[in-house]
Scaffold this motif. Structure first.
Motif, PDB file in Angstrom:
ATOM      1  N   SER A 105       0.835  -1.212   0.000  1.00 10.87           N
ATOM      2  CA  SER A 105       0.000   0.000   0.000  1.00 10.87           C
ATOM      3  C   SER A 105       0.867   1.259   0.000  1.00 10.87           C
ATOM      4  O   SER A 105       0.598   2.211  -0.742  1.00 10.87           O
ATOM      5  CB  SER A 105      -0.930  -0.008   1.217  1.00 10.87           C
ATOM      6  OG  SER A 105      -1.814  -1.106   1.171  1.00 10.87           O
ATOM      7  N   LEU A 108       2.496   1.615  -3.466  1.00 11.96           N
ATOM      8  CA  LEU A 108       1.559   2.111  -4.476  1.00 11.96           C
ATOM      9  C   LEU A 108       1.262   3.589  -4.272  1.00 11.96           C
ATOM     10  O   LEU A 108       1.161   4.352  -5.239  1.00 11.96           O
ATOM     11  CB  LEU A 108       0.265   1.297  -4.427  1.00 11.96           C
ATOM     12  CG  LEU A 108       0.334  -0.145  -4.938  1.00 11.96           C
ATOM     13  CD1 LEU A 108      -1.010  -0.832  -4.774  1.00 11.96           C
ATOM     14  CD2 LEU A 108       0.768  -0.183  -6.393  1.00 11.96           C
ATOM     15  N   LEU A 120      -4.029   2.959  -9.013  1.00 15.98           N
ATOM     16  CA  LEU A 120      -4.436   1.867  -8.132  1.00 15.98           C
ATOM     17  C   LEU A 120      -4.643   2.395  -6.718  1.00 15.98           C
ATOM     18  O   LEU A 120      -3.787   3.080  -6.177  1.00 15.98           O
ATOM     19  CB  LEU A 120      -3.383   0.760  -8.114  1.00 15.98           C
ATOM     20  CG  LEU A 120      -3.338  -0.188  -9.318  1.00 15.98           C
ATOM     21  CD1 LEU A 120      -2.124  -1.100  -9.224  1.00 15.98           C
ATOM     22  CD2 LEU A 120      -4.606  -1.004  -9.405  1.00 15.98           C
ATOM     23  N   SER A 121      -5.769   2.071  -6.138  1.00 20.11           N
ATOM     24  CA  SER A 121      -6.018   2.462  -4.756  1.00 20.11           C
ATOM     25  C   SER A 121      -4.976   1.833  -3.844  1.00 20.11           C
ATOM     26  O   SER A 121      -4.773   0.613  -3.883  1.00 20.11           O
ATOM     27  CB  SER A 121      -7.420   2.009  -4.338  1.00 20.11           C
ATOM     28  OG  SER A 121      -7.584   2.121  -2.938  1.00 20.11           O
ATOM     29  N   GLY A 125      -5.410  -1.920  -3.535  1.00 21.72           N
ATOM     30  CA  GLY A 125      -4.313  -2.463  -4.325  1.00 21.72           C
ATOM     31  C   GLY A 125      -3.324  -3.247  -3.480  1.00 21.72           C
ATOM     32  O   GLY A 125      -2.826  -4.293  -3.893  1.00 21.72           O
ATOM     33  N   ALA A 174       1.621  -6.020 -10.801  1.00 20.04           N
ATOM     34  CA  ALA A 174       1.049  -4.736 -10.375  1.00 20.04           C
ATOM     35  C   ALA A 174       1.774  -3.557 -11.017  1.00 20.04           C
ATOM     36  O   ALA A 174       1.134  -2.591 -11.455  1.00 20.04           O
ATOM     37  CB  ALA A 174       1.096  -4.620  -8.854  1.00 20.04           C
ATOM     38  N   GLN A 178       0.143  -0.853 -13.516  1.00 18.64           N
ATOM     39  CA  GLN A 178       0.150   0.569 -13.184  1.00 18.64           C
ATOM     40  C   GLN A 178       0.770   1.395 -14.305  1.00 18.64           C
ATOM     41  O   GLN A 178       0.294   2.504 -14.610  1.00 18.64           O
ATOM     42  CB  GLN A 178       0.900   0.790 -11.875  1.00 18.64           C
ATOM     43  CG  GLN A 178       0.657   2.144 -11.232  1.00 18.64           C
ATOM     44  CD  GLN A 178       1.371   2.261  -9.905  1.00 18.64           C
ATOM     45  OE1 GLN A 178       2.508   1.838  -9.763  1.00 18.64           O
ATOM     46  NE2 GLN A 178       0.710   2.846  -8.910  1.00 18.64           N
ATOM     47  N   LYS A 187      -9.059   0.013 -17.989  1.00 19.29           N
ATOM     48  CA  LYS A 187      -8.734  -1.005 -16.999  1.00 19.29           C
ATOM     49  C   LYS A 187      -8.546  -2.377 -17.645  1.00 19.29           C
ATOM     50  O   LYS A 187      -7.640  -3.121 -17.295  1.00 19.29           O
ATOM     51  CB  LYS A 187      -9.847  -1.060 -15.936  1.00 19.29           C
ATOM     52  CG  LYS A 187      -9.954   0.193 -15.099  1.00 19.29           C
ATOM     53  CD  LYS A 187     -10.949   0.034 -13.986  1.00 19.29           C
ATOM     54  CE  LYS A 187     -12.374  -0.041 -14.514  1.00 19.29           C
ATOM     55  NZ  LYS A 187     -13.363  -0.046 -13.401  1.00 19.29           N
ATOM     56  N   LEU A 250      -7.297  -6.697  -9.588  1.00 25.02           N
ATOM     57  CA  LEU A 250      -6.657  -5.417  -9.941  1.00 25.02           C
ATOM     58  C   LEU A 250      -7.601  -4.421 -10.594  1.00 25.02           C
ATOM     59  O   LEU A 250      -7.610  -3.235 -10.201  1.00 25.02           O
ATOM     60  CB  LEU A 250      -5.442  -5.670 -10.842  1.00 25.02           C
ATOM     61  CG  LEU A 250      -4.147  -6.093 -10.138  1.00 25.02           C
ATOM     62  CD1 LEU A 250      -3.035  -6.326 -11.148  1.00 25.02           C
ATOM     63  CD2 LEU A 250      -3.712  -5.053  -9.113  1.00 25.02           C
ATOM     64  N   CYS A 253      -9.588  -2.349  -8.259  1.00 25.41           N
ATOM     65  CA  CYS A 253      -8.847  -1.460  -7.365  1.00 25.41           C
ATOM     66  C   CYS A 253      -8.473  -0.141  -8.036  1.00 25.41           C
ATOM     67  O   CYS A 253      -7.764   0.675  -7.434  1.00 25.41           O
ATOM     68  CB  CYS A 253      -7.568  -2.143  -6.885  1.00 25.41           C
ATOM     69  SG  CYS A 253      -7.830  -3.729  -6.061  1.00 25.41           S
ATOM     70  N   VAL A 254      -8.939   0.086  -9.260  1.00 31.24           N
ATOM     71  CA  VAL A 254      -8.565   1.285 -10.006  1.00 31.24           C
ATOM     72  C   VAL A 254      -9.474   2.447  -9.611  1.00 31.24           C
ATOM     73  O   VAL A 254     -10.697   2.300  -9.528  1.00 31.24           O
ATOM     74  CB  VAL A 254      -8.655   1.034 -11.524  1.00 31.24           C
ATOM     75  CG1 VAL A 254      -8.350   2.316 -12.299  1.00 31.24           C
ATOM     76  CG2 VAL A 254      -7.688  -0.069 -11.922  1.00 31.24           C
TER      77      VAL A 254
END
Length: 299
Positions: A105, A108, A120-121, A125, A174, A178, A187, A250, A253-254
């Motif tokens: 986290s 990201l 990505l959150s 994420g 990931a 991203q 997405k 994934l 989580c956008v």
């Protein structure tokens, strides 16, 4: 002569043997007024060895209350260490799961600082990136439970390798996802591009490590033999968790900003075609179009 004939010769022989030994060995073999009994028991399972030790100590305390029994060497050391490992490993699994999610986290969030349209959150994420570790840990736990494989010093080391493998596969996918989002991909397109770029890398990494650990499964020592094939199970579980489970999570989580960047040009709101324009061949078109900001805009 080969053997002593009298008690004096026997006592002298033992005295000479004792003097030739080092002081540390003398303390283990000789004790004034005591008797040393050596018990040999062949097993590779420290759990079973620990149960044997407890039964011996129970019988000794019940049948011979005045007898002092000291368990030493591997009979006592291995079960104690493995008991410590079993108790600490359970807590370590949960701490590792939460720690990987937290670190991902933060990572990201640091990479999102320059993104303004899709990202990505960090919270969701990070949880998605820890999903392969969860899958691999669950598969290993169910395998060991089903096959009655004890959690000892050998099998506990697989847990640390699981964290490394699952984190590597998560970062591969990931980061590629991203980067695709940063190029204004949708997405779905970003997921396809990430799988196309990193899917083969993850599979190749998984197979290469399996081939490296597979020769251990031919060892005559049971813990090492279990380590060989269990590493293969763990790596396959990590790869499946990343390429299937994480790939599903994934896109969810956008975070998408409401207004996307672009150059919008508006023309007249009606179509006029005057006689003079017809003669001159000029036509005014009404409409709106958007020039995308990246090479792979689609959403």
């Amino acid at each position: 002569k080969e053997f002593p004939d009298t008690e004096e010769e026997i006592a002298a022989a033992f005295f000479l043997i004792e003097n030739r030994l080092s002081e540390a060995i003398q303390r283990q073999l000789y004790f004034p007024g005591g008797v040393r009994i050596a018990v040999s028991y062949g097993t590779d399972d420290s759990v079973e060895l620990g149960h044997l030790r407890e039964r011996i100590l129970t019988v000794a305390s019940r049948e011979f209350p005045d007898l002092r029994v000291n368990a030493f060497n591997k009979v006592s050391l291995y079960p104690q260490v493995d008991h410590y490992v079993r108790q600490g490993k359970v807590a370590n699994v949960f701490v590792s799961q939460l720690g990987i999610a937290l670190l991902c986290s933060v990572f990201l969030a640091w990479r999102n600082r320059r993104l303004v349209h899709r990202w990505l959150s960090p919270v969701w994420g990070g949880m998605a990136m820890s999903f392969p570790l969860f899958v691999a840990t669950a598969v290993l736990g169910m395998t060991m439970w089903g096959l009655q494989i004890p959690l000892d010093m050998a099998t506990a080391s697989i847990g640390a390798l699981t964290v490394n493998a699952a984190t590597d596969f998560s970062l591969y996918l990931a980061l590629s996802y991203q980067r695709a989002l940063a190029r204004a991909c949708s997405k779905e397109d970003a997921l396809h591009e990430a799988l196309r770029q990193q899917g083969e890398v993850i599979v190749a990494d998984c197979l290469l490590n399996i081939v490296c650990f597979l020769p251990l499964s031919t060892s005559s020592f049971l813990p090492v033999r279990e380590l060989g094939w269990m590493m293969g199970v763990m790596l396959v579980a990590c790869a499946a968790g990343a390429l299937i489970g994480m790939a599903v999570l994934l896109p969810r989580c956008v975070v998408v900003r409401a207004h996307t960047r672009g150059v919008v040009t508006e023309f007249a709101s009606a179509v006029s075609c005057r006689e003079g324009d017809k003669q001159a061949g000029r036509i005014t078109v009404a409409g709106t179009f958007q020039i995308p900001s990246g090479p792979c805009a689609g959403g």
